[in-house]
Enzyme design. Structure first.
Site, PDB file in Angstrom:
ATOM      1  N   ASP A  43     -41.569 -16.582  30.974  1.00 46.13           N
ATOM      2  CA  ASP A  43     -42.334 -15.338  31.125  1.00 46.13           C
ATOM      3  C   ASP A  43     -41.986 -14.366  29.994  1.00 46.13           C
ATOM      4  O   ASP A  43     -42.544 -13.275  29.911  1.00 46.13           O
ATOM      5  CB  ASP A  43     -42.150 -14.716  32.516  1.00 46.13           C
ATOM      6  CG  ASP A  43     -40.736 -14.248  32.776  1.00 46.13           C
ATOM      7  OD1 ASP A  43     -39.828 -14.611  31.997  1.00 46.13           O
ATOM      8  OD2 ASP A  43     -40.526 -13.527  33.776  1.00 46.13           O
ATOM      9  N   SER A  44     -41.092 -14.807  29.093  1.00 47.17           N
ATOM     10  CA  SER A  44     -40.867 -14.050  27.851  1.00 47.17           C
ATOM     11  C   SER A  44     -42.171 -13.969  27.058  1.00 47.17           C
ATOM     12  O   SER A  44     -42.258 -13.217  26.095  1.00 47.17           O
ATOM     13  CB  SER A  44     -39.775 -14.714  27.006  1.00 47.17           C
ATOM     14  OG  SER A  44     -40.055 -16.091  26.812  1.00 47.17           O
ATOM     15  N   ASP A  82     -41.980 -20.797  34.173  1.00 50.84           N
ATOM     16  CA  ASP A  82     -41.362 -19.641  34.818  1.00 50.84           C
ATOM     17  C   ASP A  82     -42.250 -19.071  35.919  1.00 50.84           C
ATOM     18  O   ASP A  82     -43.472 -18.999  35.757  1.00 50.84           O
ATOM     19  CB  ASP A  82     -41.188 -18.532  33.769  1.00 50.84           C
ATOM     20  CG  ASP A  82     -39.748 -18.161  33.533  1.00 50.84           C
ATOM     21  OD1 ASP A  82     -38.906 -18.459  34.394  1.00 50.84           O
ATOM     22  OD2 ASP A  82     -39.479 -17.572  32.466  1.00 50.84           O
ATOM     23  N   LYS A 112     -38.932 -22.095  37.279  1.00 57.16           N
ATOM     24  CA  LYS A 112     -37.705 -21.300  37.150  1.00 57.16           C
ATOM     25  C   LYS A 112     -37.868 -19.959  37.858  1.00 57.16           C
ATOM     26  O   LYS A 112     -38.912 -19.316  37.720  1.00 57.16           O
ATOM     27  CB  LYS A 112     -37.372 -21.085  35.675  1.00 57.16           C
ATOM     28  CG  LYS A 112     -36.116 -20.230  35.461  1.00 57.16           C
ATOM     29  CD  LYS A 112     -35.586 -20.326  34.043  1.00 57.16           C
ATOM     30  CE  LYS A 112     -36.294 -19.469  33.043  1.00 57.16           C
ATOM     31  NZ  LYS A 112     -36.264 -18.021  33.317  1.00 57.16           N
ATOM     32  N   GLU A 114     -35.568 -16.205  38.774  1.00 59.50           N
ATOM     33  CA  GLU A 114     -34.383 -15.396  38.479  1.00 59.50           C
ATOM     34  C   GLU A 114     -33.687 -15.100  39.798  1.00 59.50           C
ATOM     35  O   GLU A 114     -34.268 -14.489  40.703  1.00 59.50           O
ATOM     36  CB  GLU A 114     -34.800 -14.138  37.713  1.00 59.50           C
ATOM     37  CG  GLU A 114     -35.416 -14.490  36.369  1.00 59.50           C
ATOM     38  CD  GLU A 114     -35.712 -13.317  35.463  1.00 59.50           C
ATOM     39  OE1 GLU A 114     -35.325 -12.173  35.787  1.00 59.50           O
ATOM     40  OE2 GLU A 114     -36.339 -13.550  34.401  1.00 59.50           O
ATOM     41  N   GLU A 181     -27.769 -16.838  31.320  1.00 63.42           N
ATOM     42  CA  GLU A 181     -28.125 -15.960  30.185  1.00 63.42           C
ATOM     43  C   GLU A 181     -27.163 -14.772  30.074  1.00 63.42           C
ATOM     44  O   GLU A 181     -26.851 -14.106  31.074  1.00 63.42           O
ATOM     45  CB  GLU A 181     -29.572 -15.432  30.362  1.00 63.42           C
ATOM     46  CG  GLU A 181     -29.955 -14.451  29.259  1.00 63.42           C
ATOM     47  CD  GLU A 181     -31.444 -14.181  29.124  1.00 63.42           C
ATOM     48  OE1 GLU A 181     -32.240 -14.761  29.902  1.00 63.42           O
ATOM     49  OE2 GLU A 181     -31.798 -13.380  28.229  1.00 63.42           O
TER      50      GLU A 181
HETATM   51  O1  KIV Z   1     -38.565 -16.319  29.806  1.00 64.35           O
HETATM   52  C1  KIV Z   1     -37.820 -16.964  29.055  1.00 64.35           C
HETATM   53  O2  KIV Z   1     -38.202 -17.332  27.937  1.00 64.35           O
HETATM   54  C2  KIV Z   1     -36.487 -17.293  29.532  1.00 64.35           C
HETATM   55  C3  KIV Z   1     -35.550 -17.987  28.594  1.00 64.35           C
HETATM   56  C4  KIV Z   1     -35.212 -17.177  27.444  1.00 64.35           C
HETATM   57  C5  KIV Z   1     -34.368 -18.535  29.285  1.00 64.35           C
HETATM   58  O3  KIV Z   1     -36.180 -17.021  30.640  1.00 64.35           O
END
Ligand code: KIV
Length: 257
Positions: A43-44, A82, A112, A114, A181
């Site tokens: 989600d970056s 994510d 993924k 958090e 992280e």
């Molecule tokens: O959203 C993302 O790209 C991440 C990674 C940097 C681990 O969570």
């Protein structure tokens, strides 16, 4: 064949490092796939692709859209997508349906989230429902407002204990992999030693089972200053700029075509 979670576990067992990068688009994913064990549609993309200050405005549909695109490019790497902010925190039922949707629509092999302690039960429910969970601990960008920014975690004993317990409990509840992280190297090392699933670190030192970076940081597309732990292996920002300058010159002088 795309790498399975079992193959990633086997890599941990034979101490072979896991190479992981983010990707949001077809062409980059195609280039990176051959050289990566694990690709995260992170989600970056909220920061990198959409140009926002945080990841908080990313929608589930954005993740599905980019997940579908990246999936088409992958032949080798494991695909993880994510879960964006508030797609899994409100209730376990909604979370499971949203995660299932991501798996169905993108072909992701894991999703993924958090972590915090209130999500441990969800990790178990999802795993038992056939949704492998990657548990993200330490600096969790979706908690930007709670932390007051992107800040290294694990700076004192309370924070260290919290992160360690959360990682180990996530593993015990069924997490298939742990992303760590922004924590001190020795804490990431201890977690890596104490869980039987792979750990992938970002800004967490060299002892995790694998390393992940945001591809645009690693490629030198992200403008400086980049996070201190990032190593840029190329300077694509400069290369793109030079190409644009040359193209402009040629067009203006009718040298192209
Ligand atoms: O959203 C993302 O790209 C991440 C990674 C940097 C681990 O969570």
């Amino acid at each position: 064949m795309k790498k399975t979670l079992q193959e990633l576990v086997a890599m941990k067992q034979r101490k072979e490092k896991i190479v992981a990068l983010t990707s949001y688009d077809f062409q980059t994913a195609q280039i990176l796939d051959e050289h990566c064990d694990f690709i995260l549609v992170g989600d970056s993309l909220g920061n990198v692709f959409q140009g926002n200050e945080t990841t908080l405005s990313v929608e589930l549909d954005d993740m599905i859209y980019h997940g579908q695109i990246v999936r088409k490019a992958l032949k080798n790497a494991h695909l993880c997508v994510d879960m964006p902010f508030m797609s899994y925190q409100a209730s376990e039922d909604t979370a499971l349906l949203n995660m299932g949707n991501v798996i169905k629509k993108t072909g992701a092999q894991s999703v993924k989230i958090e972590m915090n302690f209130s999500l441990l039960n969800l990790v178990g429910l999802a795993s038992q429902s056939g949704i492998p969970i990657v548990a993200h601990v330490g600096l969790c960008p979706q908690s930007y407002n709670t932390y007051g920014g992107y800040k290294k975690q694990g700076k004192n004993k309370d924070e260290r204990d919290f992160i360690y317990e959360l990682a180990v409990e996530s593993y015990k509840n069924g997490a298939a992999l742990i992303v760590i992280e922004g924590v001190p190297e020795d804490l990431a090392k201890k977690i890596t030693e104490d869980v039987n699933v792979p750990t992938i670190g970002i800004g967490a030192g060299k002892y995790t089972d694998g390393q992940i970076l945001v591809a645009e940081d690693m490629l030198g597309i992200t403008p400086s200053p980049r996070p201190s732990f990032v190593k840029a292996y190329a300077n694509l920002r400069e290369s793109i700029k030079k190409a644009a300058v040359e193209f402009k010159k040629d067009v203006k002088k009718s040298k192209f075509p």
